[in-house]
Structure formats: structure tokens, C-alpha cells
Design a protein around this motif. Sequence first.
Motif, short mmCIF file in Angstrom:
data_model
loop_
_atom_site.label_atom_id
_atom_site.label_comp_id
_atom_site.label_asym_id
_atom_site.label_seq_id
_atom_site.Cartn_x
_atom_site.Cartn_y
_atom_site.Cartn_z
N LEU A 465 90.58 63.44 -10.56
CA LEU A 465 90.10 64.79 -10.26
C LEU A 465 90.12 65.07 -8.76
CD1 LEU A 465 87.09 65.11 -12.74
CD2 LEU A 465 89.32 66.24 -12.90
N VAL A 466 89.74 64.07 -7.96
CA VAL A 466 89.74 64.25 -6.50
C VAL A 466 91.17 64.49 -6.01
CG1 VAL A 466 89.39 63.05 -4.31
CG2 VAL A 466 87.61 62.98 -6.06
N LYS A 467 92.13 63.72 -6.51
CA LYS A 467 93.52 63.89 -6.08
C LYS A 467 94.08 65.25 -6.51
CE LYS A 467 94.93 59.09 -5.56
NZ LYS A 467 95.85 58.02 -5.97
N LEU A 468 93.74 65.67 -7.73
CA LEU A 468 94.22 66.97 -8.20
C LEU A 468 93.59 68.11 -7.42
CD1 LEU A 468 94.23 66.28 -12.05
CD2 LEU A 468 96.22 66.55 -10.58
N ALA A 469 92.33 67.95 -7.03
CA ALA A 469 91.66 68.98 -6.22
C ALA A 469 92.27 69.06 -4.82
CB ALA A 469 90.17 68.70 -6.14
N GLU A 470 92.74 67.92 -4.29
CA GLU A 470 93.43 67.92 -3.00
C GLU A 470 94.72 68.74 -3.07
OE1 GLU A 470 94.36 64.03 -1.64
OE2 GLU A 470 92.39 63.63 -0.82
N GLU A 471 95.43 68.62 -4.20
CA GLU A 471 96.70 69.31 -4.36
C GLU A 471 96.51 70.81 -4.56
OE1 GLU A 471 99.21 67.77 -7.41
OE2 GLU A 471 98.97 65.69 -6.81
N ASP A 472 95.46 71.20 -5.25
CA ASP A 472 95.31 72.58 -5.72
C ASP A 472 94.03 73.20 -5.18
OD1 ASP A 472 95.10 74.95 -7.07
OD2 ASP A 472 95.54 74.12 -9.04
N PRO A 473 94.11 74.12 -4.23
CA PRO A 473 92.91 74.72 -3.65
C PRO A 473 92.12 75.60 -4.62
CG PRO A 473 94.83 75.14 -2.27
CD PRO A 473 95.33 74.61 -3.56
N THR A 474 92.75 76.00 -5.75
CA THR A 474 92.02 76.83 -6.71
C THR A 474 91.41 76.00 -7.84
OG1 THR A 474 94.04 77.24 -7.99
CG2 THR A 474 93.48 78.84 -6.28
N PHE A 475 91.44 74.68 -7.69
CA PHE A 475 90.83 73.79 -8.67
C PHE A 475 89.64 73.09 -8.01
CE2 PHE A 475 90.76 69.34 -10.36
CZ PHE A 475 90.16 69.64 -11.56
N ASN A 476 88.46 73.26 -8.59
CA ASN A 476 87.24 72.68 -8.02
C ASN A 476 86.61 71.70 -8.99
OD1 ASN A 476 87.57 74.30 -5.82
ND2 ASN A 476 85.97 75.76 -6.33
N VAL A 477 85.98 70.69 -8.42
CA VAL A 477 85.23 69.71 -9.21
C VAL A 477 83.80 69.66 -8.69
CG1 VAL A 477 85.10 67.30 -9.97
CG2 VAL A 477 87.32 68.32 -9.45
N SER A 478 82.83 69.70 -9.59
CA SER A 478 81.43 69.62 -9.18
C SER A 478 80.62 68.95 -10.29
CB SER A 478 80.86 71.03 -8.90
OG SER A 478 80.92 71.82 -10.07
N THR A 479 79.41 68.57 -9.94
CA THR A 479 78.49 68.00 -10.92
C THR A 479 77.30 68.93 -11.08
OG1 THR A 479 79.12 65.75 -10.29
CG2 THR A 479 77.05 66.01 -11.51
N ASP A 480 77.01 69.31 -12.31
CA ASP A 480 75.85 70.15 -12.58
C ASP A 480 74.60 69.29 -12.49
OD1 ASP A 480 73.74 71.59 -13.91
OD2 ASP A 480 75.27 72.91 -14.76
N GLU A 481 73.77 69.57 -11.50
CA GLU A 481 72.59 68.72 -11.26
C GLU A 481 71.61 68.77 -12.43
OE1 GLU A 481 70.87 69.78 -7.55
OE2 GLU A 481 72.64 69.22 -6.38
N GLU A 482 71.60 69.89 -13.15
CA GLU A 482 70.63 70.02 -14.23
C GLU A 482 71.10 69.34 -15.51
OE1 GLU A 482 69.91 74.15 -14.59
OE2 GLU A 482 68.93 74.31 -12.64
N THR A 483 72.40 69.46 -15.83
CA THR A 483 72.89 68.88 -17.08
C THR A 483 73.57 67.53 -16.87
OG1 THR A 483 75.04 69.97 -16.88
CG2 THR A 483 73.28 71.22 -17.97
N GLY A 484 73.93 67.22 -15.60
CA GLY A 484 74.61 65.96 -15.32
C GLY A 484 76.09 65.98 -15.68
N GLN A 485 76.60 67.13 -16.15
CA GLN A 485 78.00 67.21 -16.54
C GLN A 485 78.92 67.32 -15.31
OE1 GLN A 485 77.39 70.74 -19.06
NE2 GLN A 485 78.47 69.62 -20.67
N THR A 486 80.13 66.78 -15.46
CA THR A 486 81.18 67.03 -14.48
C THR A 486 81.86 68.33 -14.87
OG1 THR A 486 81.52 64.68 -14.06
CG2 THR A 486 83.30 66.17 -13.44
N ILE A 487 81.86 69.29 -13.97
CA ILE A 487 82.41 70.61 -14.26
C ILE A 487 83.69 70.79 -13.47
CG2 ILE A 487 81.99 73.10 -14.23
CD1 ILE A 487 80.08 71.59 -16.05
N ILE A 488 84.77 71.16 -14.16
CA ILE A 488 86.01 71.49 -13.46
C ILE A 488 86.24 72.99 -13.59
CG2 ILE A 488 87.04 69.21 -13.71
CD1 ILE A 488 88.73 70.26 -16.01
N ALA A 489 86.70 73.59 -12.51
CA ALA A 489 86.84 75.04 -12.47
C ALA A 489 88.25 75.39 -12.01
CB ALA A 489 85.81 75.66 -11.52
N GLY A 490 88.84 76.42 -12.64
CA GLY A 490 90.19 76.83 -12.28
C GLY A 490 90.42 78.30 -12.54
#
Length: 734
Positions: A465-490
Amino acid sequence: MATENNEGFPLERTRNIGIMAHIDAGKTTATERILFYTGRLHRMGEVHEGAATMDFMEQEKERGITISSAATTCYWDDHRVNIIDTPGHVDFTVEVERSLRVLDGAIALFCAVGGVEPQSETVWRQADKYNVPRIGFVNKMDRTGADFENVLEMMEDRLNANPIPLQIPIGSGDMFRGVIDLIRNQAVVWDEESQGMKWDVLEVPDDLKPEAKQWRIKLLESVAEYDDELLMKYLEGEEEIQPEELEAVIRTATLNRDITPMFCGSALKNKGIQRLLDGVIKFLPSPNDVPPVTGHDPEEKRKVESAAKKAAKEAAEEADDDEEVEKPEVNEEDYEVVRHPREDEPFSAVAFKITTDPYVGKLTFIRVYSGTLESGSKVYSPTRDETERVGRLMFMHANSREDVDVIRAGDIAAVVGPKNLKTGDTICDPEHPVVLESMEFPEPVIRIAVEPKSKADRDKLMNGLVKLAEEDPTFNVSTDEETGQTIIAGMGELHLEIIVDRLRREFKVEANVGQPQVAYREAITRTVDEHYVLKKQSGGRGQFAEVYMEVGPSEEGKGLEFENEIKGGVIPKEFIPSVERGIESAMEDGPIAGYPIEGVKIRLYDGDHHEVDSDQNAFEIAGRLGFREAARNADPVLMEPVMDVEVITPEEYMGDIIGDLNSRRGRIGKMGQRNDAQVINAEVPLSEMFGYSTDLRSISQGRAIYTMQFETYEPVPDDIAKEILDEDTVGAAA
């Protein structure tokens, strides 16, 4: 004197162009034909067979669409042409954005049947943003329903463009067999038996002479506006105008973006591509024809801004209290830097694309604006304040590479070595720092949750995910602090579907994908009095704490509003913060479904303590348990996040879009007009907005866009709340 470029090509004979269009207009097919006719390929690959050279990703071959922009170089008429084939799907619009940032010119492709389609509008606006001159090509003239004139009208209507046909088609659909060259007044007719590989240049057929004459007069009238000498010649008699004179004026008007010269043909049937290549050479700019790039010296900028701040501070100290102080002006010219496309200037370039190559590692695509760069040299990134060494320099042909020792002004190349560059960063000569204009990218509009199928995949997932986010500025990765889920956004469902597919293929990670959980809240709706006594005695020292508190909703609507009204020391002051801490911890776990509680006002007004058995821990427990009891009795409700949604749409889709927003429990707010589009504002629950990106495109044929941001929390209707609680119960049981 010509500036020499690689392989002896002067900049005047270099073209950096992109091919842009709506999805399925034929960009990649046109590029394959260009590569074949220029000798770069010996066999034409077909998109529908998954054999197109420029669509080299597995996902591109399977789906028959372009996902990642691909670069290549070819040669035509003693000119070098660097081409970037860009995607047409709106989910990958970032690939067009960053390509247009570094290109000098573009071919705008239009389907002869579909005309100006939704993504055509988007990429046209992007080209306007970066002042990119264009020529147009109406493709698929061989298809039933092809209408060249309709495309021109749509360009004027939807794009506010000024299309000037240099050719008109002879026939359309199955009857399309050639074009009339309006500049030279000739007919170009392709030989059907050779599948378009041979053609004849003839006089204009008699039955087409009246139409050809009309179009030629239109051409002369339109172009003569941009040159006084040509205008005088036209008024005296069109026969005196030589093709070379006309082409020179067309070139100037194209470079100034006053007109868009139009060509037509059928890439699939090999018709019209050679003439289009001639148009690229004649009418699109070389690096010398575009204005020099401007940037700023980062150190000088800091000095100028620091001096301005110091002057403002001194002026404020000297001024009277009621005197208004003028802010000192910062003159940007004091730190502006201009770079010309010459080899004798300091090196400067912009990184416009990052990709990971399985054989050479991280590849950074750059456009060189000035100077030269040799392999092994050091480059400076002023935006990151880092100096790194460049290992290898390469010219790319789709996914194959050609190593070179040096790259020069005007080149588009890939470099290996820099580890920390991001899309839009400037790299330059360490001795002559400059920051060139960067790029802006749209915010992601859709989010999903992703998790590894096994613990062994967890590290590989994050690495991928980190490498793909480096390639694509419109792709974001984050962690939802409340649910603990890894969220990917595009940018859309297809965008994220491709990301997940790349995780599986390139990084060997199997992942589960699902909608993210909505971050619900709970709230209390009425004020209650709570008297709670903690009294425990089990041998030895016990626990005692007594609190009286009023618990109700906060007018502020956020967090905890705590008022201490204890008098006379009935609760020692050192224990008061413990009560507040206990209440804060209880607010994290609401009485309905365990969601955090929003907006509470507490008034602690009485209590009692024991000299021996009372301590901070006892009062913290009393605060926590007392609040929980009060919250259960204060008519709690479930709250949901409500989003402020703005939709920009052509007027004809307004009714359907408003109806769809209403069906999503949306409340329509103000409506207005922006340029030639309608704007709809609404407040819609977040839980109803999943999948909206796709639905909106379906409703509006892809012509409407929307933005969304958090507005507030509001109570969930009872019937919806019951569904949510039932789902939570089922989920917990599972």
C-alpha cells in the motif's frame, strides 16, 4: 543556431506530445499505428486482443483499457516525437493531469459517433489549465453513425473551443474512403485492398468540389483573422495563398491556443494517422516554442519573506494601538528564476510520475527543462532539501528501457537512484537551486476498508500500500482510529479494484475488502440528576466515593463540558479531576451500541468522601459508573455523520440527481449556477453515500462531479437505527 539534443536532434525538431480522450475513443489504437508507421513497431498490436504495446499491465490487457500513462519515443519526417499515451477513464484522471503538466502539445482524440464525451471535457479543461496547444483527431469515421460536423459543433458548445478543419471526410461509416486536404485542395483516397496501407492523392472529385470550396473558404476566413498579411491576400484573391503561408499562420494560431486544427480518420482501419503525424510536426510546439519555465529560488524566497515579516513586526511595534498597519508587500520578482530550454543553463527538471519496476526498483519519470544530467551525477530536491545521486538514466518505450549516459533539455526520461522524490517535485543542480511549479491533485472520493487474509500478509499488505501510494497521488492509505480498519481511498470503484488486484499480483498479498464501518455516535437527549455511591468493604482498606451530578446534552454539541460546583470541601479538590476522567472514559462506550457519546454537559454539585477509604481511583470509578447509569436514563439516541455534498451537473440531469439525493435521505439546500453548470447543495448521511460516485456517473453519463465533506452528527431515524443495531447484534454474534 540549433540546440543539439540526443542523437543529433535539435530541439526545433523535437515534439513532446500526449494523446488524450474519453475512454474507448481509440487513443491506444492510434498510438500503436503511430509507432508502426514511424518504424518503432514492426507489427501493430490490437487493444481488443490484449496485444497493444502501450497497454503492458496485465489489468490493461484483460480489461482493454489504459490504466497507467506510458511513454515512448519515435521518429517522423526527421523529427523526434516523445509520446505519452494517457488513460481515458475518469478514475485515472491523475495520469492525464501529470502528463499534461510536462508536455508541450497534445492530440485530442474524439469518437466520430460519441463526439465530445464526459471525460473529453475533463481532459480538455486540464489542458487549458496547463496552457497546452492541441490539434484534434476525429477517430472512428468508419463506424455507423459517424458525424464529423457534429463533433465540431459539440467542441464549440461543450468545450468553448475553436475547431478549424484542415480536412473533411469523404464519406462516413462503411463509405468512409478518404479525406479532402483543404490546405492543398487535394483528395487523399485510401486503397481498401491494402487495408489503408496505400493511398492516392487526387484532384477533388467533381461532386465534392462545391462542399470542399465552402470549407476552404471557412478555413481561410478563420485563419486570416490571425495574420494581417494573409488577410490582405485573402481579400485580394485566395489563389495567391500558398500552402506554406497558410500552414505558418495555422501554426502560430495553434501555439497561441487560438484555434484547434482538426483531422479525421480511422486508426483501426489505418486511415489518417500519417496525416495526423504530419500535423504534429507542422503545428504542435517544440520545447523552444513554449515559454521558458519560471520558478523561484527557495533561499532567496525565505530571505524576502523573512525580511517582510520583520518589517511588519517593527511597524506594528511602532504604531499606535488604534492605528492600522499596512502589510509590507512581497515582490515575487525578487526571488523568481527563469529556466530556458538550453543545455548551457543549470539543470532543472520536474518528476511527474513514480513507478516501481520489478527489475530496476523505483523509477522516477522526469521532464528536463534546462541543462543536462549525466548518470552518476548528484541532484538536489529543494522541496525536500535533500541531495541524492542518480544511478541510471533511461528512455522508456512502454515497459522496455534504453539506457543512456546523458539527458538534455527537452527530454522525457526515467531516472533510477533518488529514493524520496514524490510526484511534482523539482530536481535541479545543487549549486543552482530552483523550485518549479508543482501539481495539484483531486481529493479521493471513495473509501473502502482492506485487511489481510492472514497475519503473514499484514506486513506485505502495508508495504504494498505504501509503494502504491507513492506511485499514485490520488490514492491514500489511512487507519481509522475508532474502528482500527485500514482504509484505502481513491477516485472510484474501478481505481480501488485495480489497486487491490495489483496488491494480489505484484505484491502477492491476498486481502479482504469491504465497506468501512460508519463512525456512528450516541447522544443523550434530556437532563437527569444522578446520585451514585461507591461503597466497597472487603477487609482492610475499602473504597468510598459519593457524587451528585446533573447530566445533560451540551449546547456546544461536542465533547465534554464539565462544571465543578463543589463547595465546602465535601469532595476534596484533588479528587475532582478523577471524577472528570471517569466520565470521559465512560463516554467512549455508549449505552445503546457501545459507540462514543457526543456532546455532554456535567454539573458536579455535591458528594461526600471518607478520610481513609476515599482516593482518586474510587472517585474515578464513581464518575464512570454514575455517568453510565445517568446516560441510560437520559433517553440516549444513535447519531450518524451527515455530509455536506455539492454536485455540479449539466442542467438536463438536475431532476434525476435531486431525486436520487432524496432517496438517500438527503436534504436539498441551495441551488445555483456556476459558469454553464448547475450546482446542487445537500446534506446527506454518510452511510447513504457509499457507491455514489458510480451512481452519479450513471445518472449523468459521467458529466456530473461531486465533492463531500463532514458537516455534523444528527440522530438516526428509529427504523434505520433498528436496522443498524440488528446488524451490530448479528455481527457480534458472528
